[in-house]
Write a protein that holds these residues in place. Structure first.
Motif, mmCIF file in Angstrom:
data_model
loop_
_atom_site.group_PDB
_atom_site.id
_atom_site.type_symbol
_atom_site.label_atom_id
_atom_site.label_comp_id
_atom_site.label_asym_id
_atom_site.label_seq_id
_atom_site.Cartn_x
_atom_site.Cartn_y
_atom_site.Cartn_z
ATOM 1 N N UNK A 48 -31.352 -53.367 66.934
ATOM 2 C CA UNK A 48 -29.890 -53.486 66.822
ATOM 3 C C UNK A 48 -29.273 -52.246 66.190
ATOM 4 N N UNK A 49 -30.085 -51.406 65.551
ATOM 5 C CA UNK A 49 -29.542 -50.174 64.983
ATOM 6 C C UNK A 49 -29.477 -49.070 66.048
ATOM 7 N N UNK A 50 -29.999 -49.360 67.240
ATOM 8 C CA UNK A 50 -29.921 -48.466 68.405
ATOM 9 C C UNK A 50 -29.520 -49.294 69.617
ATOM 10 N N UNK A 110 -27.137 -52.753 56.192
ATOM 11 C CA UNK A 110 -27.162 -51.674 55.200
ATOM 12 C C UNK A 110 -26.092 -50.627 55.515
ATOM 13 N N UNK A 111 -25.930 -50.335 56.830
ATOM 14 C CA UNK A 111 -24.959 -49.321 57.240
ATOM 15 C C UNK A 111 -23.533 -49.868 57.304
ATOM 16 N N UNK A 112 -23.380 -51.147 57.027
ATOM 17 C CA UNK A 112 -22.050 -51.746 57.068
ATOM 18 C C UNK A 112 -21.518 -51.941 58.474
ATOM 19 N N UNK A 113 -22.407 -51.906 59.486
ATOM 20 C CA UNK A 113 -21.973 -52.166 60.863
ATOM 21 C C UNK A 113 -21.890 -53.673 61.079
ATOM 22 N N UNK A 114 -21.048 -54.079 62.026
ATOM 23 C CA UNK A 114 -20.977 -55.499 62.350
ATOM 24 C C UNK A 114 -21.121 -55.698 63.845
ATOM 25 N N UNK A 119 -30.247 -63.995 68.799
ATOM 26 C CA UNK A 119 -30.510 -64.314 67.397
ATOM 27 C C UNK A 119 -30.702 -63.008 66.630
ATOM 28 N N UNK A 120 -30.033 -62.865 65.496
ATOM 29 C CA UNK A 120 -30.231 -61.698 64.641
ATOM 30 C C UNK A 120 -31.442 -61.912 63.747
ATOM 31 N N UNK A 170 -18.616 -51.084 72.787
ATOM 32 C CA UNK A 170 -17.298 -50.729 72.241
ATOM 33 C C UNK A 170 -16.538 -51.957 71.763
ATOM 34 N N UNK A 171 -16.665 -53.051 72.515
ATOM 35 C CA UNK A 171 -15.857 -54.218 72.188
ATOM 36 C C UNK A 171 -16.581 -55.209 71.278
ATOM 37 N N UNK A 172 -17.859 -54.993 70.983
ATOM 38 C CA UNK A 172 -18.553 -56.012 70.186
ATOM 39 C C UNK A 172 -19.281 -55.457 68.958
ATOM 40 N N UNK A 173 -19.243 -54.142 68.761
ATOM 41 C CA UNK A 173 -19.883 -53.562 67.582
ATOM 42 C C UNK A 173 -18.851 -52.760 66.803
ATOM 43 N N UNK A 174 -18.748 -53.067 65.520
ATOM 44 C CA UNK A 174 -17.837 -52.324 64.649
ATOM 45 C C UNK A 174 -18.679 -51.477 63.715
ATOM 46 N N UNK A 175 -18.462 -50.177 63.765
ATOM 47 C CA UNK A 175 -19.247 -49.263 62.926
ATOM 48 C C UNK A 175 -18.640 -49.159 61.548
#
Ligand code: GDP
Ligand code: K
Ligand code: MG
Length: 271
Positions: free
Chosen positions: A89-91, A121-125, A140-141, A257-262
């Motif tokens: 998920x980090x890539x 950790x990176x504050x991404x959502x 599932x995360x 773009x529409x589902x990950x907030x950095x």
């Protein structure tokens, strides 16, 4: 008959870490028939009758590397009851390329968003519900390393395997490519079970060598398939494999773009 669940994912997505966590000490390691690619299987902890297979790490289901051929032959010939598609998920953007292909195989798929600890950790959502809706499969995360979410993943994968519930096909390709796929789906439906028609029609459009070598299609069907590919290539001035790959990437870019907030976006102001 035991339930078979296969782990598929990119190299370094955490498959072996997850495999070890899910199977504990009940593993057996060998080679895939005829090749020196390691095959690992094990019994799912807490379930008597569930076998997990760790497939070789791959970026695509194309027929070019040994790992890709081993993985797709296993999936097409052994028909696992479900696939856990492990995604780093980090890539996420790079990893979802394989996901769009795995979803075409006609086998129940659950996506495990691994390395969620790094994302946090990176504050991404990551909006897993939005991803799940767009891809038409469960999600599932987890953190395989910290063994977080792995039990839930295992339970959901087993439930999915038992139910046999297939995913809905995501809308990945443009209307023009779908138009080219239509006659290929008609041809494929004469030779393959309904749930696999999608996979084979895309592979036919790409002129997948392994598929063409299978020899299931008549000369007339091969000619019709070739014409569908050639017509698309004339219009796009590109080869079909690249056309398909580009459309997968475009789909994923929009989806991410529409589902990950950095969380780090704001950082760029100061650097
Ligand atoms: P494989 O190539 O898919 O089998 O990946 P591995 O299981 O060998 O994992 C690759 C690397 O990622 C290793 O260094 C693991 O420790 C690390 N890793 C796996 N899962 C996680 C996770 O959930 N979080 C973090 N931070 N690292 C992980
Ligand atoms: K790594
Ligand atoms: Mg591994």
């Amino acid at each position: 008959m035991p339930i078979k669940i296969a782990l598929a994912g990119n190299p370094n997505s955490g498959k072996t870490t997850l495999f070890n966590s899910l199977t504990g000490s009940s593993q057996y390691v060998g080679n895939w028939p005829g090749v020196t690619v390691e095959k690992k299987e094990g019994r799912l902890k807490g379930f008597k009758d569930v076998i997990i297979t760790d497939l070789p790490g791959i970026y695509s289901l194309s027929p070019y590397t040994l790992e890709e051929v081993v993985s797709r032959n296993y999936i097409l010939e052994e028909r696992p009851d479900a696939i856990i598609n492990l995604v780093d998920a980090s890539n996420i953007e790079r990893n979802l390329y394989l996901t769009t292909q795995v979803l075409e195989l006609g086998i129940p798929v659950i996506v495990a968003l691994n390395m969620i600890d790094l994302v946090n950790r990176d504050g991404d959502r990551i909006d897993a519900d939005a991803l799940s809706r767009a891809l038409g499969c469960r999600m599932v995360g987890i953190s395989a390393l910290k063994e977080e979410g792995t039990e839930t993943l295992a339970e959901q994968a087993v439930a999915l395997a038992r139910s046999g519930e297939r995913c809905e096909k995501p809308i990945v390709f443009s209307p023009r490519v779908e138009m080219a796929l239509k006659p290929l789906a008609d041809i494929a439906s004469w030779h393959y079970p309904a749930e696999r028609v999608r996979w084979y029609s895309v592979k036919l459009l790409e002129r997948d060598q392994k598929l063409l070598e299978e020899g299931k299609l008549t000369g007339e069907e091969l000619a019709a398939a070739e014409e569908a590919s050639a017509a698309l290539e004339r219009e796009y001035d590109d080869d079909c494999e690249s056309i398909i790959a580009n459309e997968r990437y475009n789909f994923i870019t929009e989806l991410v773009d529409s589902s990950v907030i950095r969380g780090r976006v704001g950082m760029s102001v100061s650097d």
